[in-house]
Design a protein around this motif. Structure first.
Motif, PDB file in Angstrom:
ATOM      1  N   SER A   1       7.332   7.880   3.177  1.00  0.00           N
ATOM      2  CA  SER A   1       7.610   7.033   2.020  1.00  0.00           C
ATOM      3  C   SER A   1       8.315   5.741   2.410  1.00  0.00           C
TER       4      SER A   1
ATOM      5  N   GLN B   1      -0.414   4.814   0.129  1.00  0.00           N
ATOM      6  CA  GLN B   1      -0.042   5.847  -0.836  1.00  0.00           C
ATOM      7  C   GLN B   1      -1.291   6.514  -1.403  1.00  0.00           C
TER       8      GLN B   1
ATOM      9  N   SER C   1      -1.473   8.052  -4.501  1.00  0.00           N
ATOM     10  CA  SER C   1      -1.600   8.051  -5.960  1.00  0.00           C
ATOM     11  C   SER C   1      -1.002   6.814  -6.634  1.00  0.00           C
ATOM     12  N   LYS C   2      -0.190   6.055  -5.941  1.00  0.00           N
ATOM     13  CA  LYS C   2       0.481   4.908  -6.558  1.00  0.00           C
ATOM     14  C   LYS C   2      -0.209   3.593  -6.186  1.00  0.00           C
ATOM     15  N   TRP C   3      -0.284   2.718  -7.200  1.00  0.00           N
ATOM     16  CA  TRP C   3      -0.823   1.387  -6.969  1.00  0.00           C
ATOM     17  C   TRP C   3       0.266   0.500  -6.373  1.00  0.00           C
TER      18      TRP C   3
ATOM     19  N   ASP D   1       8.062  -1.648  -5.226  1.00  0.00           N
ATOM     20  CA  ASP D   1       9.102  -0.621  -5.133  1.00  0.00           C
ATOM     21  C   ASP D   1      10.270  -1.055  -4.254  1.00  0.00           C
TER      22      ASP D   1
END
Length: 218
Positions: A51, A84, A86-88, A156
């Motif tokens: 991450s 990633q 699932s995340k845009w 993020d």
């Protein structure tokens, strides 16, 4: 069983890209269809996702040159790989953190790349705009390559750095320049000055077309 066709992972043969896939604990089989002319080489590495590094910056396929210190083409195509599953991803800021020149430069997202989002696993080219903050340096008999370290920050808060180098060319040498094509992608061309001064006030232009690169669609 892990089937790349079932998971619809589209491979871009021009980049060494990474595809995120969520796997449950157990034994999985990787199936890949390879089709090519001549010798075939396939390599696959599977690593756990971190991450701390949700995306990867890929070296631009081409860069504009400096012509005796002058940037000949302000646009830079930068491929970005969203790691990633699932995340845009959305780029919110680009900046220069190291500059080998004594002149200040500004870097920003080009207007067409300000609102784009990168899907999970997608490699997408964002367009950067590079300019001198003040007047460009005066033309000199010689110059040095321009080395820059770019910093890209996403939604993020995570950031990545990438070093690039713009080569310096003399007036008598051919040089590369970038431009915005009709399809909205950044492309590049090469130019060279006439071997001797023109007898009239303006020199005629000879245009030669050559399919040297693929389209870097955004």
């Amino acid at each position: 069983m892990l089937d790349l066709l079932t998971h619809k992972l589209l491979c871009n043969v021009s980049y060494v890209s990474r595809f995120p896939v969520y796997l449950k604990r157990g034994i999985h089989t990787l199936q890949v269809k390879v089709r090519a002319k001549g010798p075939q080489v396939f390599q696959c590495n599977i690593k756990p996702f971190s991450s701390s590094y949700p995306f990867k910056l890929i070296n631009p396929p081409f860069l504009p040159d400096l012509v005796e210190g002058q940037i000949f083409g302000k646009l830079i195509p930068l491929p970005v790989n969203n790691l990633q599953s699932s995340k845009w991803l959305k780029i919110i800021k680009v900046s220069i953190i190291d500059n080998s020149s004594d002149k200040l430069l500004t870097l920003k997202l080009f207007k067409q790349s300000k609102d784009i989002s990168i899907a999970p696993g997608q490699v997408r080219t964002v367009i950067l705009e590079l300019k001198y903050k003040s007047d460009p340096p005066e033309k000199k008999a010689g110059c040095k390559d321009l080395k820059l370290t770019l910093k890209v920050t996403v939604n993020d808060g995570k950031s990545q750095q990438l070093g690039i180098k713009l080569r310096c060319r003399k007036l008598k040498e051919s040089f590369l320049f970038t431009f915005l094509d009709q399809d909205g992608s950044v492309q590049h061309g090469a130019a060279i000055l006439p071997l001797k001064p023109c007898e009239i006030s303006k020199c005629p232009v000879i245009l030669t077309l050559h399919g040297t690169s693929r389209c870097n669609a955004i």
